[in-house]
Motif scaffolding. Structure first.
Motif: not given
Lengths: 205, 359
Positions: B28, B30-31, B65, B132-133, B135
């Protein structure tokens, strides 16, 4: 309770730790090198984990090792910090409360610091910190006026600058040390860099 | 600004291969993916052939991302043009909506996919991620359990993961950590066994090594175990401690090594009632190690002061090949170790002293 002062080095390292693992919950310990009594002066921090925070073995191991290192370097553990993976939620998790309780057993004026992920951009004027202290066996919000960050703008500038130049990749937390034990979790190189960036007039450690 | 290929002198084939490797390893980063992928797409699209579609997908997800909505949209539009009715592309549209925090629209999108294809696992997983995001962890857990039952799998994910991935030492080690955290003698024994298994699969896993040490020490320290179990676990703990010491000696950098000599002893001190301090010291370093050793004795004493039970103190001094003559180390023990302990320990706390010199 008493006043708490957060040094530049401690804040910058916490900030960089959370920037290094933006998708994970991270935690760490707050240390002080000044003697007990009076205001609590947080002079340094040790980043601990970025995965499986509630699991016991590695946390226990890390606490023991940091404890011994502190004894060798005349510091003591005075608090605990955590940043949740979900940036909009900065309430302490049960595991955070447990670890903070353990620290408070050894040091009465221990603090629990939560980083507020939604307020960490360079445009935000106020430090993204929510601090709790222990009163009557419960963790309650600390009065904002008892929390001091000397030269906040400068500290914030240093943190942003280091993030821009990619220095956060130099930070080693305890998890990272276990993955590669040649890495130093006391982050001496980073400490030197931070000291270089703070102005000579700033007497902070 | 110079392009990546100019800066690092890489050709487009290398960039394409790098992207493939990251895809296969499920990294992951991403950058990096955005940097490499963006350049590949803008400068070398014609050379990529059919690979370009999967690269569009990979770069799009990485762009989300990194909050690069411009790049994400470009990739998405290309994919939509090429695959107008694909569920896979619809899922990407949903992911973009999630990144923009337009959760209700994203949910509608996934519901539409699930209506056409109820077995689409990707859409189900995305819905759980949205919970999940937001909460809403309890609801997420409920959905997750339903999803697992729907496929007839066990509720205990890690056990399932281990069965299907028996060679993955990380799952093994994670399971051991969970068992350790649950606590209790049975779970500790299981934890120790799984830490050992993780080590068998990968003998460099430091977490498993420390975990083995800690679980074995805890079992040995418990008053409820038989003498044989105690003895066996002391052996396991001692083995693990030796391995840890060796690892730090061989691989640790200077800074970590000097720290480690003292805290390996402190580790024993704070963990079990049978304390096992190991001092390994090449000759010329004795002075330095002395301070470390004193420090761990002080930690040990601090522990004694706060604990209510008496302890068996086992000091095992292991001498290296070309190290101190016995007389010098014996002198060290007599002049330094014992007096320190006697001077600072509350009386009645150490009831047996056993010093073994191992050559």
């Amino acid at each position: 309770m008493g006043e708490v002062e957060l040094s530049c080095r401690a804040y910058v390292k916490m900030y960089l730790h959370s920037c290094l693992f933006p998708r994970c919950s991270i935690n760490g310990l707050l240390l002080s090198s000044s003697s007990a009594g009076g205001a609590v002066c947080v002079t340094d921090c040790v980043p601990l984990l970025h995965s499986h925070l509630p699991l016991a073995p590695i946390t226990q191991l890390a606490l023991t090792q940091v404890d011994v290192w502190c004894a060798q370097t005349q510091q003591r553990i005075v608090g605990y910090y955590q940043a949740n993976a979900c940036a909009s939620d900065c309430s302490p998790t049960p595991c955070a409360l447990k670890i903070a309780d353990k620290i408070a057993e050894q040091f009465e004026s221990a603090v629990l610091l939560m980083l507020d992920g939604s307020k960490m951009s360079p445009d935000d004027r106020v430090p993204p910190i929510v601090m709790y202290e222990r009163r009557d066996s419960k963790w309650v919000l600390k009065d904002k006026h008892t929390i001091m960050l000397r030269q906040w703008e400068e500290t914030q500038a240093i943190a942003s600058q280091m993030l821009e130049s990619g220095d956060h990749a130099l930070l080693v937390d305890f998890d990272g040390h276990l993955d590669d034990i040649t890495k130093d979790w006391t982050n001496q190189t980073l400490n030197t860099k931070i000291a270089e960036l703070s102005s000579p007039a700033n007497g902070n450690i | 600004m110079a392009s990546l290929s100019e800066m690092y002198d890489v050709g487009w084939e290398e960039m394409r291969d790098k992207l493939r490797k990251w895809r296969e390893d499920n990294c992951r980063n991403s950058e990096q993916i955005v940097d490499v992928g963006e350049e590949l797409i803008s400068e070398h699209a014609s050379k990529l052939g059919d690979d370009i579609w999967i690269i569009y997908e990979q770069v799009m997800i990485a762009a989300l991302d990194c909050s690069r909505d411009d790049l994400a949209l470009t990739c998405l539009q290309e994919l939509r043009k090429q695959f107008p009715d694909s569920h896979r592309v619809k899922r990407l549209t949903g992911m973009r909506l999630e990144a923009l925090e337009r959760y209700d629209e994203a949910n509608k999108h996934y519901d539409a996919i699930l209506q056409e294809d109820p077995t689409n696992t990707a859409a189900r997983k995305r819905k759980i991620s949205i919970l999940r995001a937001q909460g809403k962890s309890t609801e997420a857990i409920r959905e997750l359990n339903e999803y697992l039952e729907h496929y007839g799998k066990a509720a205990f994910c890690l056990e399932e993961l281990m069965m299907t991935n028996p060679h993955n030492h990380l799952y093994c080690e994670q399971y051991a950590e969970v068992k350790y955290t649950q606590g209790g003698m049975e779970n500790l024994e299981l934890a120790r066994k799984y830490f050992a298994q993780a080590l068998r699969l990968n003998n460099r896993n430091m977490r498993a090594l420390f975990g083995l040490y800690m679980s074995a020490s805890h079992i040995a320290a418990s008053p409820k175990v038989s003498a044989k179990v105690k003895k066996d676990n002391i052996k396991y703990a001692a083995w693990a401690a030796a391995q840890i010491n060796r690892a730090y000696k061989v691989r640790g950098s200077r800074s970590t090594r000097t720290m480690h000599s003292s805290y390996s002893a402190a580790l024993s001190a704070t963990e079990s009632r049978v304390f096992h301090m190991t001092l390994q010291s090449p000759t010329h370093q004795l002075k330095k190690k002395k301070n470390g050793f004193i420090c761990c004795i002080l930690t040990f004493i601090r522990y004694l002061r706060t604990s209510s039970h008496s302890v068996n103190l086992f000091i095992c001094i292991k001498l290296e090949r070309n190290s101190l003559p016995e007389s010098a180390s014996l002198a060290f023990i007599c002049k330094v170790v014992i007096p320190t302990l006697v001077a600072f320990t509350p009386s009645g706390h150490i009831y047996s002293f056993c010093i073994k010199l191992r050559l």
